[in-house]
Design an enzyme around this catalytic site. Structure first.
Site, short mmCIF file in Angstrom:
data_model
loop_
_atom_site.label_atom_id
_atom_site.label_comp_id
_atom_site.label_asym_id
_atom_site.label_seq_id
_atom_site.Cartn_x
_atom_site.Cartn_y
_atom_site.Cartn_z
N ASP A 1 0.82 -1.21 0.00
CA ASP A 1 0.00 0.00 0.00
C ASP A 1 0.86 1.26 0.00
O ASP A 1 2.09 1.21 0.23
CB ASP A 1 -0.92 -0.02 1.23
N ASP B 1 -10.68 1.49 -3.61
CA ASP B 1 -11.25 1.12 -2.31
C ASP B 1 -12.77 1.02 -2.38
O ASP B 1 -13.41 0.57 -1.43
CB ASP B 1 -10.86 2.15 -1.24
C1 GLA Z 1 -5.82 1.59 2.14
C2 GLA Z 1 -6.18 0.45 1.20
C3 GLA Z 1 -7.26 -0.39 1.82
C4 GLA Z 1 -6.78 -0.93 3.13
C5 GLA Z 1 -6.34 0.21 4.04
C6 GLA Z 1 -5.67 -0.30 5.29
O1 GLA Z 1 -6.88 2.47 2.27
O2 GLA Z 1 -6.58 0.95 -0.04
O3 GLA Z 1 -7.63 -1.44 0.95
O4 GLA Z 1 -5.72 -1.82 2.91
O5 GLA Z 1 -5.43 1.08 3.40
O6 GLA Z 1 -5.28 0.71 6.10
#
Ligand code: GLA
Length: 743
Positions: free
Chosen positions: A475, A541
């Site tokens: 990430d 997301d």
């Molecule tokens: C980001 C990612 C999510 C998740 C969160 C965890 O927002 O896009 O899918 O993994 O971080 O903190």
């Protein structure tokens, strides 16, 4: 063919009378370059010109020039492969920079060219030039891939024996890769977006001036221009001539289309891109080289699907493209967030295995101090309070259940509230005056510091080794601002990306089987630079299927479905609060690399049965879905969408007929299914494995009623030329239509 031309004199600036051309051809596209002196020029980039006898190539060279204009330079203007003011080019130059305030008027001249055909199609043309003013050596590489995508690389070096008057380095401020466009390309499409709504298309007419998209986020970003496309007016998915560029870089970048009133040599406008360089970062001492990111250009006569096809072919031909069937994923984020509890996660894993999941990914929350998003980033050891026996009890259980174990990390980031930040405050990227505002309570680590890179490689290597991790969700949840380092605040935006690539490459070299997902708050880092070293992207997301229909449709403009993570969320979306039917959520997630993002321990038996049917359907169809051509229909209005995947040999297809909103039209009329052979015969059936879509009509059409019960034979003429009257679905519903070609 190799030629060497040294000691060019001023007179050779005139176009070479006896044209010598290099013709690269692949998959119905051509690049024709004339080796004019001092710098070659593109005669044609677009439709395949076929075999070109020498006199035809010479004719294209002869007809390449426009008139000498009034009140303008006294010879036809040129647009070369390395455009500069020396050619009378008043647009964006190929490079800009200076040598202690001098050498700002480059005069590149070719020193060598080489050309090699690729037996699989296409080939490579390399042009080496030197610019005496800045003691620079320039190399441009045009590689026409068998897919018809033209990968253009450029590098610029300060001669190792720089004999210039200055001992100072050459300060490079921009390097832009440019290709010419014809007059008929007048409409621009590119992308914008934000967290949870990435790759939103925007169109505008091409006018005079520069349409420039600059990215200063230290990653390609949720508003990445992504694939800057210019085409004939009204180009669509299935028709219209289009030209496009993608910059394969995961940091600051720039895309542009530029049109000057006088055109670009004999062409009308230019398309290009490159890295957006921060002032003072690229300073070339003798022997130093700056390598620009590869810009991928593509042309198609068949609209956006034609472009997508080329990029999908390009990606699938990579030696590193995933070759194994893409496993169904369960990702723990929306199921448990930071509430890590072994028993709860074991139950989740058990349910996952029962419904057919093949890869279980433990998301954020597992490492030291990480009880919320305010602490812990940087401390890549398992939290001993929450996980007294490490991750083994979960990882082993997951494997015993027959699934692969994956883990979330965010290596480039650090929370001020972490042991790492307390021990090494100087590892945080930012000016000596102190870092600016935090974002999601976090800062970026200074990867240009070799100690940081070594720390991360060691930490990740240890985790992967210790827990037998098959998959990392990597990430990157904030932008880079004020990316400077060291006592004198030197810019390191470029160095940061190079260090990231090095880190990924080193980790993969140590763990050849490891797969990595590129995530950045969802789809904030999707580009062919990161994809050269990762195996899929987390597309967004947002798991709301209505939003996903658009996000996936446009993300698929560049990436094939097997690279696009697409998960089924709960009925009420966590990012939009919109409630969607189960079948619509499932049908939408089928057209990517599917997964589940939901606490399925709370699902009803009926929901679990449907999830099981969905994973089975995906496993049945994934050979088709992950190798076929993506097709999208051009439909009037925004209320419906029709998209699908057609096998490359044309023997099978799966379509989704999607109703997004209601519309004043009560019925669709005949809708052609794109991508089929009108001369072939097919059989068709409606797949109801995910349930029956809810209808906004009384009954029929009759073909639809019959195809729900049995395979219905239909000719290609009816399917793809005349089209089928589609059932009117209620909003936020999708219908799956399967086709097989009859012998
Ligand atoms: C980001 C990612 C999510 C998740 C969160 C965890 O927002 O896009 O899918 O993994 O971080 O903190």
């Amino acid at each position: 063919m190799i030629t060497d031309r040294q000691n060019q004199d001023e007179d050779s600036a005139a176009p070479h009378p006896a044209a010598r051309t290099v013709h690269l051809r692949a998959a119905g596209t051509s690049l024709l370059v004339e080796l004019t002196e001092p710098v070659p020029r593109v005669l044609h980039w677009g439709a395949d010109l076929g075999e070109l006898p020498e006199q035809d190539a010479a004719a294209l060279a002869l007809t390449a020039e426009g008139p000498v204009l009034k009140n303008a330079i006294d010879r036809p203007r040129q647009f070369t492969i390395w455009p500069t003011e020396a050619d009378g080019w008043s647009g964006t130059p190929a490079h800009q920079g200076h040598l202690a305030g001098t050498a700002t008027a480059p005069r590149p001249a070719t020193t060598a060219t080489s050309y090699q055909a690729d037996p699989a199609g296409g080939g490579e043309l390399i042009v080496a030039m030197s610019d005496c003013a800045g003691s620079l050596d320039i190399t441009v590489t045009y590689r026409l891939e068998p897919s018809g995508v033209l990968a253009v690389g450029a590098e610029i070096s300060r001669s190792a024996t720089a004999r210039d008057r200055h001992s100072e380095p050459y300060d490079l401020s921009a390097l832009t890769t440019l290709l010419p466009l014809p007059r008929r390309a007048t409409e621009i499409l590119d992308f914008t977006g934000k967290w949870s709504r990435e790759r939103s298309p925007q169109r505008r007419p091409l006018v005079h001036g520069t349409h420039s998209r600059e990215v200063r986020r230290g990653k390609s970003g949720p508003d990445s221009p992504y694939l800057l496309t210019v085409g004939v007016p009204g180009f669509g998915f299935r028709s219209g001539e289009v030209w496009a560029v993608h910059v394969a870089w995961s940091g600051d970048q720039r895309y542009l289309v530029e049109q000057l009133p006088e055109g670009a040599g004999g062409h009308a406008s230019v398309l290009g891109g490159g890295e957006l360089l921060r002032s003072g970062e690229i300073r070339l001492g003798p022997g130093d080289t700056y390598r620009a990111p590869v810009c991928h250009f593509a042309w198609s006569a068949d609209g956006l699907d034609g472009l997508a096809d080329r990029f999908h072919d390009l990606l699938r031909a990579r030696p590193g493209h995933p070759r194994t069937p893409r496993p169904v994923v369960l990702n723990s984020w929306e199921a448990v967030y930071f509430d890590h509890d072994l028993d709860r996660l074991r139950r989740l894993a058990e349910r996952a295995a029962e419904v057919g999941v093949e890869r279980f990914v433990l998301d954020d929350g597992w490492f030291t101090g990480r009880r919320s998003d305010r602490a812990g980033l940087g401390d890549w050891t398992v939290d001993a309070d929450v996980w007294p026996d490490g991750l083994f009890p979960l990882a082993d259980h997951v494997r015993e259940l027959g699934m692969e174990f994956g883990l979330w990390v965010e290596p480039e980031m650090v929370n001020p509230d972490s042991e790492l930040a307390r021990a090494h405050p100087d590892w945080i990227l930012g000016p000596t005056a102190g870092p600016g505002p935090s974002s999601r309570h976090q800062y970026v680590l200074d990867l240009a510091n070799p100690e940081v890179e070594a720390y991360l490689l060691d930490a990740l290597d240890r985790l992967v080794r210790e827990y037998g991790i098959g998959y990392l969700k990597w990430d990157h949840n904030r932008e880079l601002h004020e990316a400077v380092h060291g006592a004198d605040d030197r810019p390191v935006s470029h160095a940061q990306v190079i260090a990231l690539y090095r880190l990924l490459d080193a980790l993969r070299a140590r763990h050849p089987g490891l797969e990595i997902e590129s995530c950045a708050s969802g789809g904030g880092r999707i580009d062919l630079g990161i994809l050269a070293r990762t195996d899929r992207v987390w597309t967004s997301d947002c798991n709301d299927p209505l939003e996903r229909q658009s996000i996936q449709r446009w993300s698929g403009q560049l990436l094939p479905p097997e690279l696009l993570g697409a998960h089924v969320g709960p009925a009420a979306s966590h990012t939009t609060a919109r409630v969607a039917s189960h079948s619509f959520r499932l049908a939408t997630a089928l057209f990517g690399h599917p997964g589940i993002e939901q606490d399925i321990t709370g699902c009803t038996p009926q929901e679990l049965a449907r999830l099981t049917a969905w994973t089975a359907l995906y496993r049945e169809l994934r050979p088709l879905l992950h190798s076929g051509r993506t097709v999208r229909a051009d439909l009037p209005g925004e209320a419906t969408a029709l998209h699908g995947v057609v096998a490359r040999d044309g023997t099978a297809a799966l379509y989704a007929w999607v109703r997004l909103t209601t519309s004043p039209e009560a019925q669709s009329g005949r809708v052609p299914l794109p991508g089929l052979d009108p001369t072939a015969h097919y059989q068709l059936r409606i797949r109801t494995d995910l349930g029956h879509p809810s209808l906004h009509q009384a009954s029929g059409p009759s073909w639809f009623t019959r195809a729900q019960e049995t395979w219905l034979p239909l000719p290609g003429t009816a399917l793809t030329l005349a089209g089928l009257p589609m059932p009117t679905l209620n909003p936020e519903q999708a219908l799956l239509i399967e086709l097989r070609k009859l012998p």
